[in-house]
Design a protein around this motif. Structure first.
Motif, mmCIF file in Angstrom:
data_model
loop_
_atom_site.group_PDB
_atom_site.id
_atom_site.type_symbol
_atom_site.label_atom_id
_atom_site.label_comp_id
_atom_site.label_asym_id
_atom_site.label_seq_id
_atom_site.Cartn_x
_atom_site.Cartn_y
_atom_site.Cartn_z
ATOM 1 N N ARG A 31 64.586 9.929 -51.035
ATOM 2 C CA ARG A 31 65.509 10.830 -51.740
ATOM 3 C C ARG A 31 65.319 10.702 -53.257
ATOM 4 O O ARG A 31 65.237 11.697 -53.972
ATOM 5 N N THR A 34 61.685 12.157 -54.198
ATOM 6 C CA THR A 34 61.550 13.614 -54.143
ATOM 7 C C THR A 34 62.331 14.284 -55.274
ATOM 8 O O THR A 34 61.852 15.250 -55.868
ATOM 9 N N THR A 35 63.500 13.758 -55.594
ATOM 10 C CA THR A 35 64.291 14.330 -56.692
ATOM 11 C C THR A 35 63.569 14.143 -58.030
ATOM 12 O O THR A 35 63.503 15.070 -58.852
ATOM 13 N N THR A 77 60.508 22.669 -55.046
ATOM 14 C CA THR A 77 61.062 21.927 -53.917
ATOM 15 C C THR A 77 60.034 20.903 -53.475
ATOM 16 O O THR A 77 58.862 21.232 -53.285
ATOM 17 N N SER A 87 64.162 17.719 -51.895
ATOM 18 C CA SER A 87 64.933 17.873 -53.126
ATOM 19 C C SER A 87 64.420 19.093 -53.862
ATOM 20 O O SER A 87 63.241 19.442 -53.761
ATOM 21 N N ARG A 88 65.311 19.700 -54.621
ATOM 22 C CA ARG A 88 64.961 20.912 -55.344
ATOM 23 C C ARG A 88 65.426 20.790 -56.789
ATOM 24 O O ARG A 88 66.504 20.270 -57.067
ATOM 25 N N PRO A 99 68.199 18.976 -61.097
ATOM 26 C CA PRO A 99 68.261 18.900 -59.630
ATOM 27 C C PRO A 99 69.448 19.720 -59.126
ATOM 28 O O PRO A 99 70.497 19.768 -59.770
ATOM 29 N N ASN A 101 70.494 19.512 -55.669
ATOM 30 C CA ASN A 101 70.894 19.023 -54.348
ATOM 31 C C ASN A 101 72.316 18.555 -54.365
ATOM 32 O O ASN A 101 72.803 17.848 -55.095
#
Length: 101
Positions: A31, A34-35, A77, A87-88, A99, A101
């Motif tokens: 998490r 990816t963020t 993403t 994550s986007r 971010p 999310n």
């Protein structure tokens, strides 16, 4: 015979518990990773105006290997673990990338 099944069931529960306990760190790390990659790639593309190939050089190639990076519109993403974690980051002209999310 019943005792044998109870022992096997206990061992299975123990192994599943250990697996879940160990995986929690993997999910937390995925998490965070990816963020971070989504936000940095978004900033690189939309704020700095660099091409994606140039943005990829900002990261360790081994760190990017398990990640899927998708650019759509003004957003980036990033997903890991087969899409289980994603994550986007969104670009907004007045605020830059953040971010979502």
């Amino acid at each position: 015979m019943k005792r044998k099944w109870q022992l096997l069931a206990s061992m299975l529960v123990l192994l599943v518990g250990i697996g879940v306990w160990s995986a929690r760190d993997t999910f937390a790390t995925a998490r965070i990773g990816t963020t971070y990659v989504a936000k940095q790639t978004c900033s690189c593309l939309f704020v700095a105006g660099r091409p994606l190939d140039s943005c990829r050089t900002d990261f360790d190639p081994e760190a990017l290997r398990p990640l899927d990076v998708v650019i759509g519109g003004s957003a980036v993403t990033v997903s890991a673990l087969g899409g289980l974690i994603s994550s986007r980051a969104q670009f907004e002209k007045e605020y830059g990338c953040h971010p979502v999310n």
